[in-house]
Design a protein around this motif. Structure first.
Motif, PDB file in Angstrom:
ATOM      1  N   ARG A 186       0.764  -1.191  -0.054  1.00 51.46           N
ATOM      2  CA  ARG A 186       0.084   0.000  -0.092  1.00 51.46           C
ATOM      3  C   ARG A 186       0.887   1.468   0.105  1.00 51.46           C
ATOM      4  O   ARG A 186       0.606   2.283  -0.731  1.00 51.46           O
ATOM      5  CB  ARG A 186      -0.845   0.024   1.293  1.00 51.46           C
ATOM      6  N   LEU A 187       1.959   1.279   0.848  1.00 47.27           N
ATOM      7  CA  LEU A 187       2.884   2.461   0.839  1.00 47.27           C
ATOM      8  C   LEU A 187       3.738   2.697  -0.359  1.00 47.27           C
ATOM      9  O   LEU A 187       3.903   3.755  -0.845  1.00 47.27           O
ATOM     10  CB  LEU A 187       3.578   2.323   2.068  1.00 47.27           C
ATOM     11  N   ALA A 188       4.028   1.556  -0.873  1.00 50.59           N
ATOM     12  CA  ALA A 188       4.847   1.682  -2.099  1.00 50.59           C
ATOM     13  C   ALA A 188       4.198   1.889  -3.534  1.00 50.59           C
ATOM     14  O   ALA A 188       4.704   2.730  -4.112  1.00 50.59           O
ATOM     15  CB  ALA A 188       5.357  -0.069  -2.434  1.00 50.59           C
ATOM     16  N   ALA A 189       2.680   1.780  -3.333  1.00 54.43           N
ATOM     17  CA  ALA A 189       1.677   2.176  -4.408  1.00 54.43           C
ATOM     18  C   ALA A 189       1.425   3.669  -4.313  1.00 54.43           C
ATOM     19  O   ALA A 189       1.266   4.211  -5.360  1.00 54.43           O
ATOM     20  CB  ALA A 189       0.410   1.555  -4.263  1.00 54.43           C
ATOM     21  N   THR A 190       1.573   4.349  -3.404  1.00 54.94           N
ATOM     22  CA  THR A 190       1.780   5.493  -3.139  1.00 54.94           C
ATOM     23  C   THR A 190       2.804   6.421  -3.645  1.00 54.94           C
ATOM     24  O   THR A 190       2.944   7.733  -3.362  1.00 54.94           O
ATOM     25  CB  THR A 190       1.254   6.208  -1.715  1.00 54.94           C
ATOM     26  N   GLY A 191       4.044   5.760  -3.926  1.00 57.65           N
ATOM     27  CA  GLY A 191       5.061   6.434  -4.637  1.00 57.65           C
ATOM     28  C   GLY A 191       6.193   6.492  -3.450  1.00 57.65           C
ATOM     29  O   GLY A 191       7.384   7.022  -3.718  1.00 57.65           O
ATOM     30  N   MET A 192       6.116   5.867  -2.180  1.00 60.90           N
ATOM     31  CA  MET A 192       7.278   6.034  -1.085  1.00 60.90           C
ATOM     32  C   MET A 192       8.336   4.965  -1.489  1.00 60.90           C
ATOM     33  O   MET A 192       8.182   4.167  -2.125  1.00 60.90           O
ATOM     34  CB  MET A 192       6.650   5.506   0.101  1.00 60.90           C
ATOM     35  N   THR A 193       9.476   5.510  -1.163  1.00 68.08           N
ATOM     36  CA  THR A 193      10.621   4.881  -1.544  1.00 68.08           C
ATOM     37  C   THR A 193      10.882   3.727  -0.354  1.00 68.08           C
ATOM     38  O   THR A 193      10.266   3.786   0.667  1.00 68.08           O
ATOM     39  CB  THR A 193      11.838   5.652  -1.362  1.00 68.08           C
TER      40      THR A 193
END
Length: 234
Positions: A186-193
């Motif tokens: 979920r966090l990776a899909a928001t663009g977080m590294t």
């Protein structure tokens, strides 16, 4: 109340139009004690047997009351009691219609005898209709109050985000991801590294990379962009 007054006014008007100026004649034509008592007693018995007499009386009060803090359950139970009474009145109307009709069929050769039966037949429709007209605004007001409780809350944006988050979580879990992997996805899909995900979840970069490897394998995505597209589709 205005509906009842209007109906009585129409009855008086019709009586005058047909030449029945005498109040005594009007009383004889439109007042039938047994029919009225049958409807009233039947309604009362149904309310007592069902145990909703208090809900019915409360519904009459709540329909036009400005009382605050009334629960939706209280409104719904009152509305159901009103609906029970409506159905009872309709069943009584059918009963009152059937009995004079039988008498009419037995005396078709003597219209003098059938005349009073036709009068009772007409009153058997008139009384229940008047009763249902009285209940109609009560039922409508209670229905409007129940609907007002079903409207979206003021913080509908937060509620919608929470619902979307729940939907996304279960969607990722259905792909075979663990709780932690679903959170990483979920966090990776928001663009977080990876570093930002590690800081957010308080885990190391190596752990994030391991989770990302499993996430991409289980979701059958070649890279983060494909994962983000899949998550947006959910």
């Amino acid at each position: 109340m205005w509906i009842v007054l209007s109906a009585l006014g129409m009855l008086v008007f019709w009586s005058i139009q047909f030449g029945f100026y005498s109040l005594d004649n009007f009383y004889k034509m439109y007042v039938d004690g047994p029919t009225f008592l049958l409807i009233a007693v039947t309604v009362l018995l149904v309310l007592l047997i069902a145990g909703v007499e208090k809900d019915f009386i409360r519904g009459l009060y709540l329909a036009f009351s400005r009382k605050k803090g009334v629960s939706r359950i209280e409104l719904q139970t009152s509305l159901k009691a009103i609906q029970y009474v409506e159905r009872t009145v309709m069943l009584v109307m059918i009963l009152v219609l059937v009995v004079p009709m039988v008498d009419i069929f037995y005396h078709m050769d003597n219209m003098i005898t059938a005349g009073p039966a036709l009068g009772v037949l007409s009153l058997g429709v008139l009384y229940p209709v008047l009763f249902l007209l009285i209940l109609m605004p009560v039922k409508m007001r209670l229905g409007q109050k129940v609907i007002s409780y079903m409207e979206e809350p003021e913080d509908k944006e937060a509620e919608r985000k929470e619902a979307d988050g729940q939907r996304l979580y279960f969607g990722l879990r259905s792909l075979g991801l663990t709780d932690r992997e679903a959170e990483v996805a979920r966090l990776a899909a928001t663009g977080m590294t990876n570093a930002e995900i590690g800081q957010e979840l308080y885990i190391s970069m190596a752990t994030v990379k391991k989770h990302m490897t499993h996430v991409l394998e289980k979701t059958q995505c070649g890279d983060r962009e494909a994962l983000a597209e899949k998550v947006r589709g959910m």
